[in-house]
Design a protein around this motif. Structure first.
Motif, PDB file in Angstrom:
ATOM      1  N   VAL A  99       0.823  -1.213   0.000  1.00  0.00           N
ATOM      2  CA  VAL A  99       0.000   0.000   0.000  1.00  0.00           C
ATOM      3  C   VAL A  99       0.857   1.262   0.000  1.00  0.00           C
ATOM      4  CG1 VAL A  99      -1.959  -1.133   1.098  1.00  0.00           C
ATOM      5  CG2 VAL A  99      -0.225  -0.019   2.532  1.00  0.00           C
ATOM      6  N   GLU A 100       2.140   1.128   0.363  1.00  0.00           N
ATOM      7  CA  GLU A 100       3.019   2.296   0.360  1.00  0.00           C
ATOM      8  C   GLU A 100       4.468   1.831   0.339  1.00  0.00           C
ATOM      9  OE1 GLU A 100       3.240   6.692   2.421  1.00  0.00           O
ATOM     10  OE2 GLU A 100       1.610   5.309   2.868  1.00  0.00           O
ATOM     11  N   ALA A 101       5.331   2.625  -0.301  1.00  0.00           N
ATOM     12  CA  ALA A 101       6.753   2.306  -0.349  1.00  0.00           C
ATOM     13  C   ALA A 101       7.536   3.602  -0.488  1.00  0.00           C
ATOM     14  CB  ALA A 101       7.065   1.373  -1.521  1.00  0.00           C
ATOM     15  N   GLY A 102       8.751   3.614   0.069  1.00  0.00           N
ATOM     16  CA  GLY A 102       9.573   4.807  -0.062  1.00  0.00           C
ATOM     17  C   GLY A 102      10.713   4.825   0.934  1.00  0.00           C
ATOM     18  N   ILE A 103      11.421   5.951   0.995  1.00  0.00           N
ATOM     19  CA  ILE A 103      12.482   6.159   1.978  1.00  0.00           C
ATOM     20  C   ILE A 103      11.863   6.120   3.369  1.00  0.00           C
ATOM     21  CG2 ILE A 103      14.293   7.739   2.746  1.00  0.00           C
ATOM     22  CD1 ILE A 103      14.755   6.557  -0.049  1.00  0.00           C
ATOM     23  N   ALA A 104      12.504   5.433   4.312  1.00  0.00           N
ATOM     24  CA  ALA A 104      11.911   5.222   5.641  1.00  0.00           C
ATOM     25  C   ALA A 104      11.514   6.539   6.301  1.00  0.00           C
ATOM     26  CB  ALA A 104      12.899   4.459   6.523  1.00  0.00           C
ATOM     27  N   ARG A 105      12.392   7.533   6.235  1.00  0.00           N
ATOM     28  CA  ARG A 105      12.107   8.811   6.894  1.00  0.00           C
ATOM     29  C   ARG A 105      10.890   9.491   6.263  1.00  0.00           C
ATOM     30  NH1 ARG A 105      13.075  14.046   6.122  1.00  0.00           N
ATOM     31  NH2 ARG A 105      13.389  15.366   7.987  1.00  0.00           N
ATOM     32  N   GLU A 106      10.815   9.468   4.923  1.00  0.00           N
ATOM     33  CA  GLU A 106       9.710  10.134   4.235  1.00  0.00           C
ATOM     34  C   GLU A 106       8.381   9.450   4.507  1.00  0.00           C
ATOM     35  OE1 GLU A 106      10.821  10.252   0.149  1.00  0.00           O
ATOM     36  OE2 GLU A 106      12.514  11.625   0.485  1.00  0.00           O
ATOM     37  N   VAL A 107       8.393   8.107   4.542  1.00  0.00           N
ATOM     38  CA  VAL A 107       7.151   7.372   4.818  1.00  0.00           C
ATOM     39  C   VAL A 107       6.645   7.678   6.225  1.00  0.00           C
ATOM     40  CG1 VAL A 107       6.169   5.067   5.161  1.00  0.00           C
ATOM     41  CG2 VAL A 107       7.581   5.525   3.163  1.00  0.00           C
ATOM     42  N   TYR A 108       7.588   7.792   7.191  1.00  0.00           N
ATOM     43  CA  TYR A 108       7.165   8.066   8.571  1.00  0.00           C
ATOM     44  C   TYR A 108       6.577   9.475   8.692  1.00  0.00           C
ATOM     45  CZ  TYR A 108       7.137   8.705  13.609  1.00  0.00           C
ATOM     46  OH  TYR A 108       6.742   8.958  14.895  1.00  0.00           O
ATOM     47  N   HIS A 109       7.231  10.455   8.118  1.00  0.00           N
ATOM     48  CA  HIS A 109       6.803  11.850   8.311  1.00  0.00           C
ATOM     49  C   HIS A 109       5.682  12.267   7.369  1.00  0.00           C
ATOM     50  CE1 HIS A 109       9.721  12.960  11.335  1.00  0.00           C
ATOM     51  NE2 HIS A 109      10.687  12.402  10.621  1.00  0.00           N
ATOM     52  N   ASN A 110       5.569  11.611   6.212  1.00  0.00           N
ATOM     53  CA  ASN A 110       4.529  11.979   5.247  1.00  0.00           C
ATOM     54  C   ASN A 110       3.823  10.741   4.693  1.00  0.00           C
ATOM     55  OD1 ASN A 110       5.113  14.969   5.059  1.00  0.00           O
ATOM     56  ND2 ASN A 110       7.111  14.144   4.442  1.00  0.00           N
ATOM     57  N   PRO A 111       3.178   9.960   5.559  1.00  0.00           N
ATOM     58  CA  PRO A 111       2.487   8.750   5.066  1.00  0.00           C
ATOM     59  C   PRO A 111       1.294   9.146   4.199  1.00  0.00           C
ATOM     60  CG  PRO A 111       1.929   9.164   7.368  1.00  0.00           C
ATOM     61  CD  PRO A 111       2.986  10.165   7.008  1.00  0.00           C
ATOM     62  N   ARG A 112       1.157   8.456   3.062  1.00  0.00           N
ATOM     63  CA  ARG A 112       0.073   8.783   2.142  1.00  0.00           C
ATOM     64  C   ARG A 112      -1.145   7.882   2.332  1.00  0.00           C
ATOM     65  NH1 ARG A 112       4.527   8.226  -0.994  1.00  0.00           N
ATOM     66  NH2 ARG A 112       3.668   6.352  -1.984  1.00  0.00           N
ATOM     67  N   HIS A 113      -0.909   6.632   2.683  1.00  0.00           N
ATOM     68  CA  HIS A 113      -2.023   5.684   2.754  1.00  0.00           C
ATOM     69  C   HIS A 113      -2.625   5.673   4.167  1.00  0.00           C
ATOM     70  CE1 HIS A 113      -4.230   1.867   2.455  1.00  0.00           C
ATOM     71  NE2 HIS A 113      -4.168   2.056   1.142  1.00  0.00           N
TER      72      HIS A 113
END
Length: 540
Positions: free
Chosen positions: A235-249
């Motif tokens: 459901v989501e993938a990306g750089i760990a820091r970016e996923v934590y601070h800006n989760p889209r799902h």
């Protein structure tokens, strides 16, 4: 474009069961590069372990079936290779660390024999394999490595067994290491050591690491990129820091929001007459002093958390309080009656009031019984609790309370993930409506969202029914959210005791301070700052 070190493309896996087809993995794609760490994050049943099991040809077929996809490694699709070619790659080029090392180490062979056998199976001469085994066991920090090689798996602590699994996985210097929940049941200090060891070994060898986890703190500490899975899909993938601070799902946001350790601490309850008074409990095994004069008070509706590293005496104390082991000295007064001096008949009458959720549900749940049978067994032993006509409805209610579905009642323990089995064990303890529940690492294997759900359930039971809890845990953020008082144990003794606010905000003992410092924060930025601070404190 050059091939990735390991790439999973459009993988789908399904299982044919008596209840129909279960689509465990649906069109999943991800990759990992040399020297990179990819974290696969998600709840139990999300498909994390199934997708990686396909890489090593560990899916039983039938009932499993890979319906689509490729797994590309070294320019070849692993799914198109024969069994002999897969065996040559497994262990030598791609290795795996499993979640429960005790279940994956053979109990009848020494650990030295097993590490050596890993290498000789791939053609290394025995003499060279033996010297390499000694080097590996030394490298992963096992004390007295020459003696350790002659010991059996049960002679090591959980953290040491996990280190031995790492040594075995690294024996052939693999290109890819898959780590399936490698730190789930470890103490915070041991967890920090194991993760640091993995990063250090990765820097030395350049291997790619795929770590399967439900722990956001582990992601923050070790991952470069993260893939989030839910219900078999990414459901989501990306750089760990970016996923934590800006989760889209929304699912990712739910996981991050459920991370423990951010809420309000409990205000201590007014002190009253304790329901349990423990004084001077001692226990020695041979020359090893497991407990040395332990004592505390516990009130109705209160949660006492017991923290400390493996070998500190936490689980021994829990087993003694339930008379699963006998103490050498001391007393435990339950509503004025000494548990240690009750006759078997008197103790049986109290059993429904005092329940325990064990650390390892695989060992505590009978594999030949369905979930329905496991839960209703308590009502067979104590028929006064519930009429038989209401059993199925109550089982469904209990399963729902711990995040499972009513149809799960007809399955067997082996058909569930580790976290799901622990939920079953909690439901089984709740079936007896006890007054005291001893939780021995009861939520350590649960996903963060389910963990939050179970903690809220336990809090509700405490508020509404006055149930008291002795909560043995290594997950300090959970302790912070759930406990009223904290007792810190080291080498069989109580070294610190206080309210959760006193212990977390102003720890007095260096040992407590070290435990708190080793905890993992789900925020990658916070965790990066902690790593930098640890490096600064490290002696030159």
């Amino acid at each position: 474009m050059a091939d990735h070190l390991l790439e999973v493309r459009n993988l789908s896996v399904e299982f044919h069961t008596a209840g129909g087809v279960v689509k465990a993995v649906k069109n999943v794609s991800w990759h990992v590069e040399r020297g990179e760490t990819l974290a696969i994050l998600g709840e139990s049943g999300s498909g994390k372990s199934v997708s990686t099991s396909a890489i090593l040809d560990l899916i039983d077929m039938p009932p499993g079936r890979i319906t689509s996809g490729e797994i590309r490694f070294d320019g070849r699709d692993l799914l198109k290779l024969g069994s002999a070619e897969r065996r040559d790659i497994n262990g030598r080029r791609i290795a795996m660390i499993f979640q429960d090392p005790l279940s994956h180490l053979n109990p009848v062979y020494t650990v030295g024999w097993q590490i050596v056998e890993t290498m000789t199976a791939h053609g290394l001469p025995r003499s060279k394999a033996q010297s390499e085994a000694l080097r590996l066991v030394t490298r992963v920090g096992i004390p007295n490595p020459s003696d350790a090689l002659r010991k059996y798996p049960h002679e090591f602590s959980g953290g040491q067994r996990q280190r031995l699994m790492i040594a075995m996985a690294l024996a052939m210097k693999p290109d890819v290491l898959i780590a399936d929940e490698p730190t789930t049941a470890l103490d915070v200090t041991v967890q920090a050591e194991v993760l640091a060891l993995l990063k250090e070994l990765q820097r030395e060898t350049g291997m790619g690491v795929v770590i399967i986890t439900h722990d956001l703190g582990v992601v923050a500490e070790i991952a470069d990129r993260v893939v989030v899975m839910n219900a078999g899909e990414i459901v989501e993938a990306g750089i760990a820091r970016e996923v934590y601070h800006n989760p889209r799902h929304p699912y990712t946001r739910k996981l991050i929001g459920a991370a423990p350790g951010k809420g309000e601490m409990h205000d201590p309850l007014p002190r009253a007459e304790p329901v349990l008074k423990v004084r001077g409990v001692a226990k020695t095994y041979g020359t090893f002093k497991a407990l040395d004069g332990v004592g505390f008070d516990l009130m109705a509706g209160e949660t006492l958390a017991i923290v400390g590293e493996s070998g500190s005496g936490k689980s021994t104390l829990a087993r003694i309080l339930l008379r699963l082991d006998e103490p050498d000295a001391g007393e435990a007064l339950w509503k004025g009656r000494d548990l240690f001096r009750l006759s078997p008949a008197e103790l049986f009458a109290l059993r429904r009031d005092l329940q325990m959720v064990f650390q390892d549900p695989t060992q505590s749940l009978n594999p030949r019984m369905t979930v329905f049978q496991l839960i209703t067994e308590a009502w067979i032993i104590h028929p006064e609790i519930l009429p038989k006509a209401q059993w199925r409805t109550r089982v469904a209610d209990l399963l729902a309370q711990v995040g499972l579905r009513p149809e799960h009642a007809n399955r067997y323990p082996h058909q569930f993930s580790g976290g799901q089995r622990q939920r079953i064990a909690i439901a089984r303890a709740l079936a007896l409506e006890p007054e005291l529940i001893i939780c021995d690492e009861a939520v350590s294997a649960l996903d963060v969202s389910v963990q939050a759900q179970v903690i809220e359930l336990l809090n509700k039971l405490r508020r509404e029914m006055g149930i008291a809890f002795i909560f043995i845990a290594h997950d300090l953020p959970v302790v912070r959210d759930f406990a009223d008082h904290v007792m810190v144990m080291q080498k069989g003794r109580v070294v610190e005791y206080g309210t959760v606010q006193q212990v977390f905000d102003a720890p007095r003992q260096p040992y407590t301070q070290a435990l708190l410092a080793a905890g993992l924060d789900p925020d990658p930025d916070v965790q990066a700052a902690r790593r930098a601070e640890r490096l600064e404190r490290r002696p030159a």
